[in-house]
Design an enzyme around this catalytic site. Structure first.
Site, PDB file in Angstrom:
ATOM      1  N   ASP A  36       0.892  -1.364  -0.072  1.00 31.41           N
ATOM      2  CA  ASP A  36      -0.125  -0.019   0.010  1.00 31.41           C
ATOM      3  C   ASP A  36       0.755   1.348  -0.045  1.00 31.41           C
ATOM      4  O   ASP A  36       0.197   2.457  -0.177  1.00 31.41           O
ATOM      5  CB  ASP A  36      -1.047  -0.037   1.184  1.00 31.41           C
ATOM      6  CG  ASP A  36      -2.193  -0.897   1.013  1.00 31.41           C
ATOM      7  OD1 ASP A  36      -2.182  -1.434  -0.300  1.00 31.41           O
ATOM      8  OD2 ASP A  36      -2.993  -0.959   1.862  1.00 31.41           O
ATOM      9  N   ASP A 287     -15.497  33.486 -33.288  1.00 26.43           N
ATOM     10  CA  ASP A 287     -16.021  32.845 -34.452  1.00 26.43           C
ATOM     11  C   ASP A 287     -17.238  31.903 -34.000  1.00 26.43           C
ATOM     12  O   ASP A 287     -16.925  30.889 -32.970  1.00 26.43           O
ATOM     13  CB  ASP A 287     -15.345  32.230 -35.284  1.00 26.43           C
ATOM     14  CG  ASP A 287     -16.098  31.847 -36.691  1.00 26.43           C
ATOM     15  OD1 ASP A 287     -17.056  31.033 -36.346  1.00 26.43           O
ATOM     16  OD2 ASP A 287     -15.503  32.181 -37.648  1.00 26.43           O
ATOM     17  N   GLY A 422     -11.553  21.767 -35.228  1.00 20.54           N
ATOM     18  CA  GLY A 422     -12.859  22.026 -35.719  1.00 20.54           C
ATOM     19  C   GLY A 422     -12.923  22.960 -36.683  1.00 20.54           C
ATOM     20  O   GLY A 422     -13.276  22.937 -38.001  1.00 20.54           O
ATOM     21  N   LEU A 423     -12.199  24.010 -36.210  1.00 24.39           N
ATOM     22  CA  LEU A 423     -12.316  25.117 -37.328  1.00 24.39           C
ATOM     23  C   LEU A 423     -11.510  25.050 -38.421  1.00 24.39           C
ATOM     24  O   LEU A 423     -11.990  25.324 -39.518  1.00 24.39           O
ATOM     25  CB  LEU A 423     -11.645  26.462 -36.497  1.00 24.39           C
ATOM     26  CG  LEU A 423     -12.078  27.911 -37.602  1.00 24.39           C
ATOM     27  CD1 LEU A 423     -13.220  28.369 -37.599  1.00 24.39           C
ATOM     28  CD2 LEU A 423     -11.009  28.919 -36.763  1.00 24.39           C
TER      29      LEU A 423
HETATM   30  S1  SF4 Z   1      -7.493  -1.218  -2.937  1.00 24.31           S
HETATM   31 FE1  SF4 Z   1      -5.868  -2.930  -2.461  1.00 24.31          FE
HETATM   32  S2  SF4 Z   1      -4.001  -2.051  -2.988  1.00 24.31           S
HETATM   33 FE2  SF4 Z   1      -5.325  -0.454  -2.913  1.00 24.31          FE
HETATM   34  S3  SF4 Z   1      -5.139   0.400  -0.931  1.00 24.31           S
HETATM   35 FE3  SF4 Z   1      -6.900  -1.076  -0.781  1.00 24.31          FE
HETATM   36  S4  SF4 Z   1      -5.932  -3.026  -0.078  1.00 24.31           S
HETATM   37 FE4  SF4 Z   1      -4.333  -1.502  -0.745  1.00 24.31          FE
END
Ligand code: SF4
Length: 543
Positions: A36, A287, A422-423
């Site tokens: 994480d 325009d 686009g123009l």
């Molecule tokens: S979704 Fe999965 S990877 Fe993301 S923060 Fe939560 S546990 Fe961690």
């Protein structure tokens, strides 16, 4: 649970990280597995912050699960306190750590740290990032400002005579879409009106600043997604009113000024700041091909999506063909806005649904998040980004607010420029058969006399082709005068695929590209011009 490639919002602890990173002297201890720590990259790579977020992860691994993960959390807390010496600490768990039910709040309390500790209960499987940011900010405000709240029913003391009215700006966080620049723009606007900005929070606020939030006369809520809950609490406990108008667009900025003048107790005719926006005149003078009636699809967080729809219709003359949000907490507001434009609101956090809607509606412009930018690119529709989720380019080096009068200028530039293509197409269509626009034509400022006759009569436009019907005559070897040399040179033969590639070049520069390529080939004694020769010549003359 749904597996997805992209997501509009991360889990709620990412929202908590956005608040912790915005604050000055607060540390967040997050019970989380090793992987994480990826969340750090959001701040250093995407926002380009020059420091890591103030977050300590417990980084437990699979083998720790059989042991004492609670002890791991307590150790991480104590070490973070010793190392970073914060003035307040947030504690919580990421999605995975939530499952092991270690109660970070209780564990941190048991440590009896000499600073306020804010336990965060963020249900990862029901809520998302913006909710997490809002809940975290609310809990921080409650914990730090709560001890200074007056007894219930105490009337708010009147401002000292002669004292300047003052307010707080609430809502900007780390990783917010243009928050940094919106704060500067709105602070400048309020100062010009004679209103002091006491505290901006959470962005740049210290724990002590948060404790003193209640001292200001009123609060300005810039982003309801993150600050409405805290502002509501401050209103209930400190009697501080807060603004409801989001100053995005010229009209809303004027309405915002009227609202803050009233909350500040200043006369309604207090002169408006000098720096009025150029965007109303630009919108009127540009325009009409760019703007009037352009069919626009809008998707983003609720605040920016609703504001974009209003600016698009009332200030730029676009027609809203679709409006939606991923912010479920504010779905009702978006539904109400959508009704106003006669469309059905799209409330979803599934980008595939959004993509299907864009494909179905065939808008001429998409105003959305980074997700819609990808979607629009795939579908070949011009797009401008108006809301988080953000990407690295949403943190430009230049000043680029969305709010206030300068913000209105930025909106004009960033929404109209994607339509420029686009123009060009419109010009191509308009002039495709014009006698002056053929490969042999000299520059128009040299007058008709300087125009040599075309080498051959223009061929009729192929029905299925968009390219202008001008003659391309150099298929056979021919002799022409090279611009730079007096002696005639032999022109190489164009291979069919090179000839086809040449047709892709806009007609008004195609003649020059052809002449340059032929000169390049002649100088090298090439008998045939291939696609490679064409691009080699381009590189050669482009140097
Ligand atoms: S979704 Fe999965 S990877 Fe993301 S923060 Fe939560 S546990 Fe961690």
């Amino acid at each position: 649970m749904q597996l997805t490639l992209w997501t509009y919002e991360g889990p709620p602890h990412v929202g908590a990280m956005r608040v912790a990173t915005a604050l000055d002297d607060v540390h967040y201890v997050l019970h989380a597995p090793q992987g994480d720590t990826y969340a750090d990259l959001l701040f250093t790579m995407i926002e380009r912050l020059p420091r890591r977020p103030p977050v300590t992860y417990t980084t437990f691994q699979a083998r720790d699960l059989g042991g004492d993960t609670a002890e791991l959390f307590k150790t991480a807390c104590s070490q973070a306190f010793e190392r970073f010496r914060p003035n307040a600490m947030l504690v919580g768990a990421s999605c995975t750590a939530e499952l092991i039910q270690d109660d970070p709040g209780g564990l941190a309390r048991a440590l009896a740290l000499p600073i306020p500790v804010v336990p965060l209960e963020l249900p990862s499987y029901q809520r998302k990032e913006n909710w997490g940011a809002s809940e975290t900010f609310y809990q921080v405000v409650r914990t730090l400002a709560g001890p200074r709240a007056p007894a219930p029913g105490t009337p708010r003391p009147a401002r000292e005579p002669g004292a300047k009215p003052c307010c707080n700006l609430l809502g900007p966080t780390a990783l917010g879409f243009r928050h940094r620049d919106d704060v500067r723009e709105i602070t400048g606007l309020l100062n010009e009106l004679g209103i002091e900005v006491r505290t901006v929070a959470p962005l740049g606020a210290s724990a002590d600043d948060i404790a003193r939030l209640g001292e200001a006369d009123f609060n300005v809520v810039l982003y309801p997604e993150t600050a409405q809950q805290a502002a509501g609490w401050l209103q209930r406990f400190f009697g501080q009113p807060f603004t409801k108008t989001i100053p995005i667009g010229v009209k809303a900025t004027k309405a915002f000024i009227a609202e803050v003048l009233q909350l500040a107790g200043l006369p309604a005719d207090t002169p408006l700041p000098d720096a009025l926006s150029r965007s109303p005149w630009y919108s009127r003078s540009v325009d009409s091909t760019y703007l009037t009636g352009k069919r626009v699809f809008i998707f983003g967080d609720a605040t920016h999506a609703i504001a974009a729809a209003r600016v698009a219709t009332e200030e730029m003359g676009f027609t809203v063909v679709g409006l939606g949000t991923y912010s479920r907490e504010f779905a009702r507001d978006v539904r109400d806005a959508a009704k106003h434009y006669g469309v059905e609101a799209l409330i979803t956090d599934d980008y595939l649904e959004v993509e299907a809607k864009v494909a179905e509606l065939h808008p001429e412009l998409v105003l959305g998040t980074q997700m819609e930018r990808h979607i629009a690119k795939r579908l070949g529709v011009p797009c401008a980004v108006i809301s988080a989720p953000v990407h690295v380019q949403d943190f430009p080096a230049r000043y680029s607010p969305q709010m206030g009068f300068e913000g209105a200028n930025v909106l004009f530039d960033s929404w109209v420029h994607p339509l420029m293509m686009g123009l060009e197409e419109h010009l191509l269509t308009m002039f495709r058969g014009d006698f002056e626009f053929h490969d042999g034509a000299a520059a128009s400022h040299l007058g008709r006399a300087a125009v040599p006759p075309p080498a051959a009569a223009p061929a009729p436009a192929a029905e299925s082709s968009d390219v202008p019907a001008v003659a391309e005559t150099a298929t056979a070897a021919a002799t022409v005068a090279a611009p730079a040399a007096s002696a005639p040179i032999t022109v190489a033969q164009w291979a069919p695929d090179a000839q086809k590639e040449l047709q892709k070049i806009p007609f008004f520069v195609r003649g020059k590209a052809r002449r340059n390529t032929e000169r390049f080939a002649a100088e090298r004694g090439l008998a045939t011009i291939t696609v490679e020769t064409l691009y080699d010549a381009k590189a050669h003359f482009g140097r």
